[in-house]
Enzyme design. Structure first.
Site, short mmCIF file in Angstrom:
data_model
loop_
_atom_site.label_atom_id
_atom_site.label_comp_id
_atom_site.label_asym_id
_atom_site.label_seq_id
_atom_site.Cartn_x
_atom_site.Cartn_y
_atom_site.Cartn_z
N TYR A 159 -56.28 37.00 100.94
CA TYR A 159 -55.92 36.30 99.46
C TYR A 159 -54.88 35.19 99.74
O TYR A 159 -54.91 33.76 99.15
CB TYR A 159 -55.39 37.29 98.59
CG TYR A 159 -55.11 36.95 97.16
CD1 TYR A 159 -56.21 36.62 96.37
CD2 TYR A 159 -53.84 36.60 96.68
CE1 TYR A 159 -55.82 36.25 94.97
CE2 TYR A 159 -53.40 36.41 95.43
CZ TYR A 159 -54.67 35.89 94.22
OH TYR A 159 -54.29 35.72 93.16
N PHE A 192 -48.49 37.36 86.16
CA PHE A 192 -48.78 37.27 84.87
C PHE A 192 -49.36 38.58 84.21
O PHE A 192 -50.47 39.17 85.05
CB PHE A 192 -49.49 36.02 84.59
CG PHE A 192 -48.97 34.72 84.69
CD1 PHE A 192 -48.45 34.19 85.82
CD2 PHE A 192 -48.77 33.93 83.35
CE1 PHE A 192 -47.63 32.91 85.74
CE2 PHE A 192 -48.18 32.86 83.24
CZ PHE A 192 -47.50 32.36 84.70
N1 LIG Z 1 -52.77 37.36 86.77
C1 LIG Z 1 -51.82 37.15 87.54
O1 LIG Z 1 -50.81 37.64 87.91
C2 LIG Z 1 -52.26 35.91 88.64
C3 LIG Z 1 -51.18 35.60 89.41
C4 LIG Z 1 -51.67 34.51 90.44
C5 LIG Z 1 -52.88 34.15 90.40
N2 LIG Z 1 -53.87 34.46 89.79
C6 LIG Z 1 -55.28 34.10 90.00
O2 LIG Z 1 -55.61 33.51 88.53
C7 LIG Z 1 -57.05 33.71 88.64
C8 LIG Z 1 -57.44 34.47 87.27
O3 LIG Z 1 -56.73 35.47 87.00
P1 LIG Z 1 -56.70 36.42 85.64
O4 LIG Z 1 -55.27 37.18 85.90
O5 LIG Z 1 -56.77 35.49 84.56
O6 LIG Z 1 -57.79 37.62 85.88
P2 LIG Z 1 -58.75 38.12 85.07
O7 LIG Z 1 -59.37 39.71 85.72
O8 LIG Z 1 -58.03 38.56 83.71
O9 LIG Z 1 -60.01 37.08 84.68
C9 LIG Z 1 -60.88 36.93 85.90
C10 LIG Z 1 -62.36 36.44 85.24
O10 LIG Z 1 -62.98 35.81 86.20
C11 LIG Z 1 -64.41 36.49 85.98
N3 LIG Z 1 -65.13 36.55 87.15
C12 LIG Z 1 -64.98 37.34 88.09
N4 LIG Z 1 -65.90 37.21 89.16
C13 LIG Z 1 -66.53 35.98 88.66
C14 LIG Z 1 -67.52 35.41 89.30
N5 LIG Z 1 -68.11 35.70 90.68
N6 LIG Z 1 -67.93 34.11 88.91
C15 LIG Z 1 -67.44 33.92 87.42
N7 LIG Z 1 -66.52 34.56 86.85
C16 LIG Z 1 -66.30 35.63 87.41
C17 LIG Z 1 -64.20 37.81 85.30
O11 LIG Z 1 -65.27 38.42 84.65
C18 LIG Z 1 -62.95 37.57 84.46
O12 LIG Z 1 -63.39 37.46 83.13
C19 LIG Z 1 -57.36 34.39 89.78
O13 LIG Z 1 -57.91 33.53 90.66
C20 LIG Z 1 -56.30 35.11 90.39
O14 LIG Z 1 -56.32 35.27 91.64
C21 LIG Z 1 -53.62 35.59 88.70
#
Ligand SMILES: NC(=O)c1ccc[n+]([C@@H]2O[C@H](COP(=O)([O-])OP(=O)(O)OC[C@H]3O[C@@H](n4cnc5c(N)ncnc54)[C@H](O)[C@@H]3O)[C@@H](O)[C@H]2O)c1
Length: 257
Positions: A159, A192
């Site tokens: 990751y 988040f």
């Molecule tokens: N939440 C956190 O704390 C956090 C922190 C740092 C980075 N991130 C990054 O932010 C991004 C989004 O995170 P989030 O917390 O909103 O996640 P989330 O799980 O709330 O949303 C992710 C969305 O992506 C969709 N998805 C999954 N696989 C997919 C694919 N192959 N094609 C299209 N859509 C797809 C899912 O259906 C979901 O709606 C990710 O890349 C995550 O690594 C999140």
């Protein structure tokens, strides 16, 4: 950029960051395409906003192109936000010192890093067809990394590498696309409160992860990501940079403690 009247494609638009950003861009007057693999999540957000849902798998070129084509039917595509989720990876050696399967590494790189580039290159080609605005600007790509790009925790080898790749490609992408007036900016969030944490109790999550954040002493909220995404879209001088959005959090080996 004036968001009003622009078309925005939000990849992962049914998720935490994606849905919050879709809401903000919609409120600022954009026509939004919610592109997500999960039909239930994607259509819920699209119906709430009166937006278009496009079933999209970021690992599949045809599917991404379909979402972009749907967007182009609505008007000049100027904003692409890449905020899809995916799987984590294992530790490099397990408790018996057995090496992790190589496939567990490449799978994470494919979904986070290669798929982000896949959306970026195709979205850039679509945005390139939009007429330039003031300053010669055509549009902006907003990618999502993580602070794991800089201080990945135990178990985040793949990751961290994937997110580090997103950070590293931000400047060369911005340089490639500069002649067309397309900017590229990456957000590197800390922790988040989003559905990525599945069904865990939000108060317990906040107490656990928030404790390590210098200030404010809580997890981030998805709308704070969306607020930054909106500013990135609006501020033409933001380009070729990754912005940490983390309350000054620096991960320890185990993350929060
Ligand atoms: N939440 C956190 O704390 C956090 C922190 C740092 C980075 N991130 C990054 O932010 C991004 C989004 O995170 P989030 O917390 O909103 O996640 P989330 O799980 O709330 O949303 C992710 C969305 O992506 C969709 N998805 C999954 N696989 C997919 C694919 N192959 N094609 C299209 N859509 C797809 C899912 O259906 C979901 O709606 C990710 O890349 C995550 O690594 C999140």
């Amino acid at each position: 950029m004036e968001i009003k009247g622009a078309v925005a494609v939000v990849v992962g638009g049914g998720g935490g960051f994606g849905s919050a950003t879709a809401r903000r861009l919609h409120a600022a007057g954009a026509k939004v395409v919610v592109a997500d693999l999960d039909e239930a999540k994607g259509t819920t957000v699209a119906e709430e906003l009166g937006a278009v849902y496009a079933k999209t798998d970021v690992t599949d070129e045809t599917s991404i192109q379909n979402a972009l084509d749907r967007a182009a039917e609505l008007g000049p595509v100027r904003i692409a936000v890449v905020a899809h989720g995916g799987p984590g990876g294992p530790r490099t050696l397990d408790k018996q010192s057995k090496a992790a399967p190589q496939e567990s590494f490449t799978r994470v790189l494919d979904i986070f890093l290669a798929a982000t580039y896949n959306v970026d290159r195709l979205a850039a080609a679509t945005i390139a067809r939009s007429e330039p605005l003031e300053h010669g600007e055509r549009g902006v790509l907003i990618n999502t990394a993580s602070i794991a790009a800089y201080d990945g925790t135990i178990g985040q080898t793949a990751y961290g590498a994937a997110k580090g790749g997103i950070v590293s490609m931000t400047l060369p992408l911005a340089r490639d696309l500069a002649p067309l007036g397309i900017r590229v900016v990456t957000i590197a969030p800390g922790t988040f409160l989003t559905p990525a944490f599945k069904d865990a109790d939000p108060e317990q999550l906040d107490a656990h992860w928030g404790a390590a954040v210098p200030f404010p002493k809580r997890m981030g909220r998805a709308d704070e990501y969306a607020q930054l995404a909106q500013q990135i879209a609006e501020n033409v001088y933001l380009n070729g940079e990754t912005i940490r959005l983390d309350g000054a959090l620096r991960f320890t080996p185990k993350g929060a403690i």
